[in-house]
Design a protein around this motif. Structure first.
Motif, PDB file in Angstrom:
ATOM      1  N   HIS A 391       0.814  -1.213   0.000  1.00 49.12           N
ATOM      2  CA  HIS A 391       0.000   0.000   0.000  1.00 49.12           C
ATOM      3  C   HIS A 391       0.847   1.263   0.000  1.00 49.12           C
ATOM      4  CE1 HIS A 391      -3.765  -2.073   0.238  1.00 49.12           C
ATOM      5  NE2 HIS A 391      -3.529  -2.606   1.426  1.00 49.12           N
ATOM      6  N   ASP A 393       1.580   2.923  -2.373  1.00 53.67           N
ATOM      7  CA  ASP A 393       1.007   3.827  -3.375  1.00 53.67           C
ATOM      8  C   ASP A 393      -0.110   4.686  -2.795  1.00 53.67           C
ATOM      9  OD1 ASP A 393      -0.921   1.897  -2.988  1.00 53.67           O
ATOM     10  OD2 ASP A 393      -1.160   1.384  -5.111  1.00 53.67           O
ATOM     11  N   SER A 395      -2.816   3.390  -1.228  1.00 54.77           N
ATOM     12  CA  SER A 395      -4.064   2.633  -1.129  1.00 54.77           C
ATOM     13  C   SER A 395      -4.189   2.034   0.264  1.00 54.77           C
ATOM     14  CB  SER A 395      -4.090   1.528  -2.186  1.00 54.77           C
ATOM     15  OG  SER A 395      -2.980   0.645  -2.010  1.00 54.77           O
ATOM     16  N   GLY A 396      -5.246   1.265   0.486  1.00 53.02           N
ATOM     17  CA  GLY A 396      -5.450   0.614   1.779  1.00 53.02           C
ATOM     18  C   GLY A 396      -6.271   1.463   2.734  1.00 53.02           C
ATOM     19  N   GLU A 397      -6.723   0.827   3.796  1.00 45.41           N
ATOM     20  CA  GLU A 397      -7.507   1.530   4.812  1.00 45.41           C
ATOM     21  C   GLU A 397      -6.630   2.531   5.553  1.00 45.41           C
ATOM     22  OE1 GLU A 397      -9.317  -1.255   7.441  1.00 45.41           O
ATOM     23  OE2 GLU A 397     -10.152  -2.482   5.824  1.00 45.41           O
ATOM     24  N   GLU A 398      -7.130   3.735   5.755  1.00 45.92           N
ATOM     25  CA  GLU A 398      -6.378   4.770   6.459  1.00 45.92           C
ATOM     26  C   GLU A 398      -6.867   4.871   7.902  1.00 45.92           C
ATOM     27  OE1 GLU A 398      -6.003   8.498   4.462  1.00 45.92           O
ATOM     28  OE2 GLU A 398      -6.017   7.586   2.475  1.00 45.92           O
ATOM     29  N   ARG A 406       2.063   8.124   6.532  1.00 45.43           N
ATOM     30  CA  ARG A 406       1.569   8.075   5.156  1.00 45.43           C
ATOM     31  C   ARG A 406       1.955   9.354   4.404  1.00 45.43           C
ATOM     32  NH1 ARG A 406      -2.556   5.122   2.843  1.00 45.43           N
ATOM     33  NH2 ARG A 406      -3.274   3.276   3.976  1.00 45.43           N
ATOM     34  N   LYS A 410       3.994   9.725   0.871  1.00 49.26           N
ATOM     35  CA  LYS A 410       3.385  10.454  -0.245  1.00 49.26           C
ATOM     36  C   LYS A 410       4.330  11.540  -0.762  1.00 49.26           C
ATOM     37  CE  LYS A 410      -0.855  12.919  -1.523  1.00 49.26           C
ATOM     38  NZ  LYS A 410      -2.180  13.406  -1.024  1.00 49.26           N
TER      39      LYS A 410
END
Length: 532
Positions: A391, A393, A395-398, A406, A410
């Motif tokens: 994840h 990139d 994606s995935g649950e935040e 994160r 980013k």
């Protein structure tokens, strides 16, 4: 870790042995095909003589949705070490027969006329706690001629897991090492055309509860991704290992992970606050030490933690000895280790392992691609299907606790240039007034040699953090800058200041240990004794 083979001409024997073994790849002349790595392709091997082994196997099967028909229970010894003959009779031969009988393999002849699998529908093997860990050494053949300058050629003890890597391949001589044809692989395993190989990882630890927790954490963290800091403990033991750790540090920074790198000769001090540790790489203490001696310390769920040592996985039942068992007990979901002396060149290449994980590969793929040889001493511990970093990139649950970490990843994906990346982190840190972001700015500035900027950001993080553990780490960062600059009095003053504020907290022991290094207390003079 014995590194004798890394010096002078003796390295020739390792290179020559690997060169000759690699030539065996010419014998595998078919266009091999392999299955994708999904739960249906995982075989779960457990010891049917051990109820706890079956319990964990069923737990893992149900958690991952693995078909019940993929369970393999063999009546095995409950001792951690078995003989070569017992390994052949009770594990290797029965498992080969099961692969054939259940049509998990499709066999054919290669260009040399040997019968080998050319289709493998079950390329992943999860070995469950209770299956023997080691194969003991056996007498050498009467006609075997040992080279006194080649310490590996006469050894035939091995990890069970390492022997099983080439389950479908040729039976190589048991003395020395066998090749790992997936080493340094750039393709995912399903595209590697290595149907005679198995990808292997072991779900094993000091307790049944820890094994189940490893499984749960892997599955849960795959939903969110693994976020946090990377901690690298250099200890400066050998140039080869140092180069691996350098590569890991650079990769983690490039991916946006705030990376703490301790380059002092000593390991991380006792109770060093490894807060939010997603990754830990260190060496070379003989048994668990430093931060991991703190009874309250836990790594982040899903973390990957590895300490280089010759006998890191010599046993897995006592969480106070060696390294693999303690790291798993402290919350790691995955690690690698060695059951006997492996020689540094023949153990897992941690830089390759970290790189493949960062690409989103499964744990079984990454750990196998990092291993130079099979039929040797190394084991991988963890759910083979675990993908901690798929994840990156975004994606995935935040979840809230991952927010700042994160953000750092980013920013790194948008700013590949280190200078631009640092500016972006500093801009966000100044805006958010976040201890996590300010510390990350300090760590990145320090890695780029900008000590003044690093000090500014560590001091900002010291104010912004609320927890004593995070504040203690900022004092250690500032003291480290002074120590590297040979400013001993300044380092001592910083550590004393930290102790005055945090001496009631357990992790202040790290400050005290460093203070003893930079400002050692004089040893008390022996008391004078009266003559008789």
């Amino acid at each position: 870790m014995d590194v004798r083979l890394g010096h002078g001409g003796s390295m020739f024997f390792v290179r020559d042995a690997l060169r000759k073994l690699t030539l065996l790849s010419l014998l595998f002349g078919m266009a091999f095909r392999a299955a994708a790595l999904v739960p249906e392709n995982v075989v779960v091997l457990y010891n049917s003589s051990d109820p706890e082994s079956e319990e964990i196997a069923q737990y893992y099967r149900q958690a991952r949705g693995i078909p019940e028909g993929n369970l393999v229970g063999l009546a095995l010894s409950q001792k951690p070490q078995i003989s070569r003959d017992e390994y052949n009779r009770t594990i290797r031969d029965p498992l080969r027969k099961i692969y054939e009988d259940r049509q998990w393999w499709e066999l054919g002849k290669n260009q040399s006329g040997q019968t080998l699998p050319f289709v493998n529908r079950r390329p992943v093997l999860a070995i469950i706690r209770g299956v023997p860990l080691k194969i003991g050494g056996s007498p050498l053949p009467a006609d075997f001629k040992s080279d006194p300058d080649d310490p590996i050629s006469k050894r035939n003890e091995a990890a069970v897991d390492s022997e099983l890597l080439l389950l479908g391949g040729l039976d190589a001589p048991i003395q020395g090492v066998a090749p790992n044809f997936y080493f340094e692989g750039e393709k995912r395993f399903e595209d590697s055309k290595l149907s005679f190989m198995l990808l292997i990882s072991r779900i094993d630890a000091a307790t049944v509860a820890t094994c189940k927790r490893m499984i749960r954490d892997a599955i849960q963290i795959e939903k969110t991704g693994l976020w946090g800091r990377a901690y690298i403990d250099y200890s400066n033991r050998h140039q080869m290992g140092t180069s691996w750790l350098n590569s890991i540090q650079n990769e983690c920074r490039a991916q946006g992970f705030a990376t703490v790198a301790d380059r002092f000769n000593q390991s991380f001090p006792r109770n060093y606050p490894l807060s939010d540790a997603a990754l830990y790489y260190g060496w070379y203490d003989s048994s668990v030490s430093g931060p991991f001696l703190n009874p309250q310390f836990r790594l982040r769920p899903g973390s990957v933690a590895i300490h280089i040592h010759s006998y890191s996985a010599a046993q897995l039942r006592d969480a106070s000895r060696n390294w693999s068992a303690p790291l798993l007990e402290k919350g790691a979901a995955a690690t690698v280790g060695n059951v006997n002396e492996p020689f540094l060149q023949l153990t897992h290449r941690l830089d390759i392992l970290n790189d493949r994980l960062m690409r989103g590969w499964t744990w079984a793929e990454a750990s196998c691609a990092a291993l130079p040889v099979s039929s040797w001493q190394s084991v991988a511990l963890g759910d083979p299907l675990y993908r901690p970093f798929h994840h990156l990139d975004g994606s995935g649950e935040e979840i809230e606790r991952d927010r700042d970490f994160r953000s750092l990843v980013k920013l790194a994906r948008k700013n590949s240039d280190p200078g631009q990346r640092l500016k972006a982190i500093e801009t966000l840190a100044a805006k958010q007034k976040s201890g996590i972001l300010s510390e990350a700015a300090g760590l990145e500035a320090l890695a780029q040699g900008k000590r003044g900027e690093a000090q500014k950001w560590f001091k900002a993080a010291l104010v912004e953090y609320q927890s004593a553990d995070n504040q203690i780490r900022q004092y250690l960062h500032l003291a480290a800058i002074a120590r590297h600059a040979k400013q001993t009095k300044n380092a001592a003053g910083i550590l004393k200041s930290g102790l005055s504020r945090a001496q009631s907290f357990p992790n202040s022991a790290a400050l005290a240990e460093w203070l003893q290094i930079v400002e050692p207390k004089p040893k008390p003079k022996p008391k004078a004794t009266s003559g008789s």
